[in-house]
Design an enzyme around this catalytic site. Structure first.
Site, PDB file in Angstrom:
ATOM      1  N   SER A 175      -4.264  36.037  -1.883  1.00 32.28           N
ATOM      2  CA  SER A 175      -3.012  35.684  -2.569  1.00 32.28           C
ATOM      3  C   SER A 175      -3.140  34.340  -3.270  1.00 32.28           C
ATOM      4  CB  SER A 175      -1.857  35.600  -1.567  1.00 32.28           C
ATOM      5  OG  SER A 175      -1.698  36.821  -0.905  1.00 32.28           O
TER       6      SER A 175
HETATM    7  N1  SAH Z   1      -3.741  37.272   3.568  1.00 30.50           N
HETATM    8  C1  SAH Z   1      -4.867  37.777   2.861  1.00 30.50           C
HETATM    9  C2  SAH Z   1      -4.423  38.707   1.762  1.00 30.50           C
HETATM   10  C3  SAH Z   1      -5.289  39.868   1.730  1.00 30.50           C
HETATM   11  S1  SAH Z   1      -4.753  41.225   0.768  1.00 30.50           S
HETATM   12  C4  SAH Z   1      -5.762  36.656   2.343  1.00 30.50           C
HETATM   13  O1  SAH Z   1      -5.375  35.486   2.435  1.00 30.50           O
HETATM   14  O2  SAH Z   1      -6.880  36.931   1.913  1.00 30.50           O
HETATM   15  C5  SAH Z   1      -4.062  42.282   1.972  1.00 30.50           C
HETATM   16  C6  SAH Z   1      -4.943  42.751   3.083  1.00 30.50           C
HETATM   17  O3  SAH Z   1      -4.197  43.693   3.859  1.00 30.50           O
HETATM   18  C7  SAH Z   1      -6.219  43.486   2.654  1.00 30.50           C
HETATM   19  O4  SAH Z   1      -7.324  42.905   3.257  1.00 30.50           O
HETATM   20  C8  SAH Z   1      -5.991  44.916   3.147  1.00 30.50           C
HETATM   21  O5  SAH Z   1      -7.183  45.563   3.553  1.00 30.50           O
HETATM   22  C9  SAH Z   1      -5.060  44.690   4.313  1.00 30.50           C
HETATM   23  N2  SAH Z   1      -4.270  45.879   4.704  1.00 30.50           N
HETATM   24  C10 SAH Z   1      -3.660  46.776   3.904  1.00 30.50           C
HETATM   25  N3  SAH Z   1      -3.041  47.716   4.632  1.00 30.50           N
HETATM   26  C11 SAH Z   1      -3.266  47.395   5.940  1.00 30.50           C
HETATM   27  C12 SAH Z   1      -2.902  48.003   7.181  1.00 30.50           C
HETATM   28  N4  SAH Z   1      -2.189  49.122   7.249  1.00 30.50           N
HETATM   29  N5  SAH Z   1      -3.322  47.400   8.328  1.00 30.50           N
HETATM   30  C13 SAH Z   1      -4.063  46.249   8.300  1.00 30.50           C
HETATM   31  N6  SAH Z   1      -4.444  45.649   7.156  1.00 30.50           N
HETATM   32  C14 SAH Z   1      -4.044  46.211   5.984  1.00 30.50           C
END
Ligand code: SAH
Length: 221
Positions: free
Chosen positions: A70
């Protein structure tokens, strides 16, 4: 907490990090503890090769496996809203991704329990955060829609991928008086950040802003 910046950080990078903090203040982030936590984390180390030079821009950036880290403002705003001058003990994070938001959060709360469905992303984040000497984080490879039952209830839950509606398990695992921030909506151009507060008798849900997150996918990736 003493974050170990193993790979060192040159003066240029320190200056760009300081500029990012200045921008966050201009954008309205005012919680000093949140700003300090962000200042402490070497964001460039969380980037994929070739993207480190863009780490301190106010953009979301690809971290592989179709996912993004993000933009700094969103990380700061979500953290500020979550912490909101209160002490948080156990916090559940859904969507570890590259672990940047996890690193910021870990400095402000007692324990972070973070769940990621894509194993290689989880492993990379875990190794990096361990190397940075951040130890109050527990990791789970799972579909975050199930929450983390054994560790519940949580004082706060932070979700960084957008489901179409709030998963029931997450509502159940929020402590009374606890806060959850979660983007809702399938279409990345049409999502709303919701704040859920659990009360003695139910849940207060408020829409705060339009946001754009990757979709929340079911199952393990
Ligand atoms: N907070 C993170 C943002 C990553 S983007 C950062 O600072 O990098 C969102 C993340 O959520 C991705 O890695 C994706 O794989 C994960 N995600 C999506 N659906 C999910 C689920 N059902 N359970 C766990 N993780 C999930």
């Amino acid at each position: 907490m003493n974050i170990k910046d193993t790979q060192g950080i040159g003066m240029t990078s320190m200056r760009t990090r300081e500029r990012m903090i200045g921008r966050l203040i201009e954008q309205g982030i005012s919680n000093q503890q949140v700003l300090t936590a962000i200042r402490n984390v070497p964001r460039h180390l969380f980037m994929e090769d070739g993207f480190a030079h863009r780490a301190y821009e106010d953009n979301s950036i690809h971290i592989g496996h179709g996912q993004t880290i993000s933009q700094p403002y969103i990380v700061a705003k979500m953290t500020e809203l979550l912490v909101d001058q209160r002490h948080l003990g156990n916090v559940l994070e859904i969507g570890t991704g590259c672990g940047y938001q996890t690193a910021v959060l870990a400095q402000l709360v007692d324990n972070v329990f973070t769940v990621e469905r894509i194993r290689p992303l989880q492993k990379k984040a875990k190794d990096l955060l361990w190397g940075l000497n951040i130890r109050n984080i527990s990791y789970l490879h799972s579909d975050g829609g199930w929450g983390w039952e054994e560790k519940a209830p949580f004082d706060a839950i932070l979700v960084t991928a957008a489901p179409p509606e709030i998963p029931k398990k997450l509502l159940e695992q929020l402590a009374v008086g606890g806060i959850m921030l979660i983007p809702i909506g399938r279409d990345p151009r049409d999502q709303v950040l919701q704040r859920v507060i659990r009360t003695k008798s139910g849940y207060d849900i408020e829409s705060l802003a339009t946001v754009s997150f990757v979709p929340f996918l079911s199952g393990k990736g």
